[in-house]
Design a protein around this motif. Structure first.
Motif, PDB file in Angstrom:
ATOM      1  N   ALA A 116       0.830  -1.207   0.000  1.00 23.62           N
ATOM      2  CA  ALA A 116       0.000   0.000   0.000  1.00 23.62           C
ATOM      3  C   ALA A 116       0.868   1.263   0.000  1.00 23.62           C
ATOM      4  CB  ALA A 116      -0.925   0.004   1.213  1.00 23.62           C
ATOM      5  N   LYS A 146      -5.851   1.352  -7.415  1.00 25.99           N
ATOM      6  CA  LYS A 146      -4.740   1.047  -6.512  1.00 25.99           C
ATOM      7  C   LYS A 146      -5.240   0.368  -5.246  1.00 25.99           C
ATOM      8  CE  LYS A 146      -1.158   2.834  -8.728  1.00 25.99           C
ATOM      9  NZ  LYS A 146       0.035   2.029  -9.106  1.00 25.99           N
ATOM     10  N   TYR A 147      -6.343   0.888  -4.689  1.00 30.52           N
ATOM     11  CA  TYR A 147      -6.873   0.299  -3.463  1.00 30.52           C
ATOM     12  C   TYR A 147      -7.398  -1.109  -3.724  1.00 30.52           C
ATOM     13  CZ  TYR A 147      -9.246  -0.074   1.032  1.00 30.52           C
ATOM     14  OH  TYR A 147      -9.636  -0.486   2.280  1.00 30.52           O
ATOM     15  N   THR A 207      -8.133  -4.181   5.973  1.00 26.82           N
ATOM     16  CA  THR A 207      -8.589  -3.073   5.129  1.00 26.82           C
ATOM     17  C   THR A 207      -8.189  -1.723   5.714  1.00 26.82           C
ATOM     18  OG1 THR A 207     -10.748  -3.140   6.236  1.00 26.82           O
ATOM     19  CG2 THR A 207     -10.527  -4.370   4.181  1.00 26.82           C
ATOM     20  N   ALA A 210      -4.572  -1.124   4.892  1.00 27.36           N
ATOM     21  CA  ALA A 210      -4.463  -0.835   3.459  1.00 27.36           C
ATOM     22  C   ALA A 210      -4.813   0.615   3.159  1.00 27.36           C
ATOM     23  CB  ALA A 210      -5.364  -1.782   2.665  1.00 27.36           C
ATOM     24  N   ALA A 211      -5.905   1.115   3.763  1.00 30.57           N
ATOM     25  CA  ALA A 211      -6.309   2.501   3.539  1.00 30.57           C
ATOM     26  C   ALA A 211      -5.298   3.475   4.139  1.00 30.57           C
ATOM     27  CB  ALA A 211      -7.696   2.740   4.137  1.00 30.57           C
ATOM     28  N   LEU A 214      -2.276   3.575   1.876  1.00 31.72           N
ATOM     29  CA  LEU A 214      -2.560   4.319   0.652  1.00 31.72           C
ATOM     30  C   LEU A 214      -2.540   5.819   0.911  1.00 31.72           C
ATOM     31  CD1 LEU A 214      -3.241   3.664  -2.315  1.00 31.72           C
ATOM     32  CD2 LEU A 214      -5.650   3.950  -1.718  1.00 31.72           C
ATOM     33  N   ALA A 285     -11.121   2.488   6.860  1.00 32.84           N
ATOM     34  CA  ALA A 285     -11.092   2.525   5.400  1.00 32.84           C
ATOM     35  C   ALA A 285     -11.785   3.775   4.885  1.00 32.84           C
ATOM     36  CB  ALA A 285     -11.751   1.274   4.833  1.00 32.84           C
ATOM     37  N   GLY A 289      -9.369   6.405   3.492  1.00 35.22           N
ATOM     38  CA  GLY A 289      -9.636   6.397   2.060  1.00 35.22           C
ATOM     39  C   GLY A 289     -10.060   7.766   1.580  1.00 35.22           C
ATOM     40  N   TRP A 293      -8.046  10.261  -0.950  1.00 40.02           N
ATOM     41  CA  TRP A 293      -8.681  10.859  -2.131  1.00 40.02           C
ATOM     42  C   TRP A 293      -8.503  12.374  -2.117  1.00 40.02           C
ATOM     43  CZ3 TRP A 293     -12.806  14.335  -2.414  1.00 40.02           C
ATOM     44  CH2 TRP A 293     -13.302  14.564  -3.699  1.00 40.02           C
TER      45      TRP A 293
END
Length: 303
Positions: A116, A146-147, A207, A210-211, A214, A285, A289, A293
């Motif tokens: 990530a 990507k996510y 998750t 992962a977020a 990212l 997430a 996330g 963004w």
């Protein structure tokens, strides 16, 4: 654009233009190609393969260690170690649960953090990010791609651990009906079903990481810095989760309910902590996330 950048863009589906198509059809085709090539690019990297190899080796080492320790008739674990470890000698399927319990606190999230953290920063460092941001992809769709790739790695990494543990357990120990934590007996087929469900829950438990990874990846153009920061945050949160004085905050740490998957081996299943874990991961997430963004939409892409 250098030839290296052109080749990297082609590998990910960027710049592929065939015969004219309607805008919506081109967008759908491009996104499908972008996701497919992103997955292929990620899973072909030596770094990714090395991470999966390490994850696959952990259950093998645990199984061999338990086999050696119990070779003289002793009991595995001696009352310590990960959950289920004392049951491995009776049923090799318990090696799946033990391996997931052993890898979830560090090995699995560390691997996710590496993938990530490199997702956006790695592209920026390689000089290919600005060439990926072409119509009809856009920044939002690229970030979602990507996510989705990172989440696919979460699932694959978890299944690699589970399948390696299942194969090792079948070779080194007997298989058959098993006893749940509650003391009830279930069939081997039902045990396999619960093992699959546990693997899915473990993947879902990642998750939040992962977020977070990212989001960190959107803050820098250095893949190494993003990976190191993500892993550092992971270790910090795990340490804080063990300090008694922070008990009021610990239920909000993304790692706090990770081992709640053990409740799936109870009869009946205890859902409270499982639901809290999945809800907390969904919250992380959503928050990180959205932050990723917002940062990515405002990011000045100069490389």
């Amino acid at each position: 654009m250098s030839q290296v950048e052109v080749n990297a863009l082609k590998e990910r589906g960027g710049g592929l233009r065939d015969q004219p198509q309607p805008a919506r059809s081109r967008r759908t085709t491009f996104l499908g190609t972008l996701l497919r090539n992103e997955l292929l690019t990620t899973f072909r990297r030596w770094r990714t393969l090395a991470l999966l190899a390490v994850l696959a080796a952990v259950p093998i080492l645990v199984g061999i260690a338990v086999k050696i320790e119990t070779g003289d008739g002793g009991s595995a674990g001696g009352g310590g170690g990960p959950a289920f470890i004392s049951q491995i000698t009776n049923n090799g399927l318990f090696l799946v649960f033990t391996a997931l319990a052993a890898t979830l606190p560090f090995f699995l999230p560390m691997s996710i953090g590496v993938i990530a953290g490199d997702a956006i920063a790695g592209e920026a460092n390689a000089g290919t990010l600005r060439y990926l941001l072409v119509a009809p992809a856009g920044r939002t769709r690229l970030l979602l791609t990507k996510y989705a790739t990172v989440m696919t790695f979460c699932l694959v990494a978890t299944l690699v651990v589970a399948l390696s543990a299942l194969a090792t357990g079948a070779v080194l120990f007997p298989l058959g009906d098993l006893t749940t934590i509650s003391g009830t007996r279930i069939t081997f087929a039902e045990g396999l079903g619960r093992a699959l469900l546990i693997a899915l829950v473990v993947a879902a438990s990642l998750t939040g990481v992962a977020a977070l990874g990212l989001f960190v990846s959107t803050l820098t153009n250095s893949g190494i810095a993003a990976m190191a920061t993500t892993v550092g945050l992971l270790i910090t949160v795990q340490i804080l989760d063990q300090i008694p004085q922070l008990h009021a905050l610990q239920p909000y740490f993304f790692s706090h309910y990770w081992l709640s998957f053990a409740d799936l081996m109870r009869e009946p299943v205890y859902w409270d902590d499982l639901v809290k874990n999945l809800g907390l991961q969904g919250l992380y997430a959503a928050v990180f996330g959205s932050a990723a963004w917002a940062r990515f939409m405002a990011k000045d892409i100069t490389v």
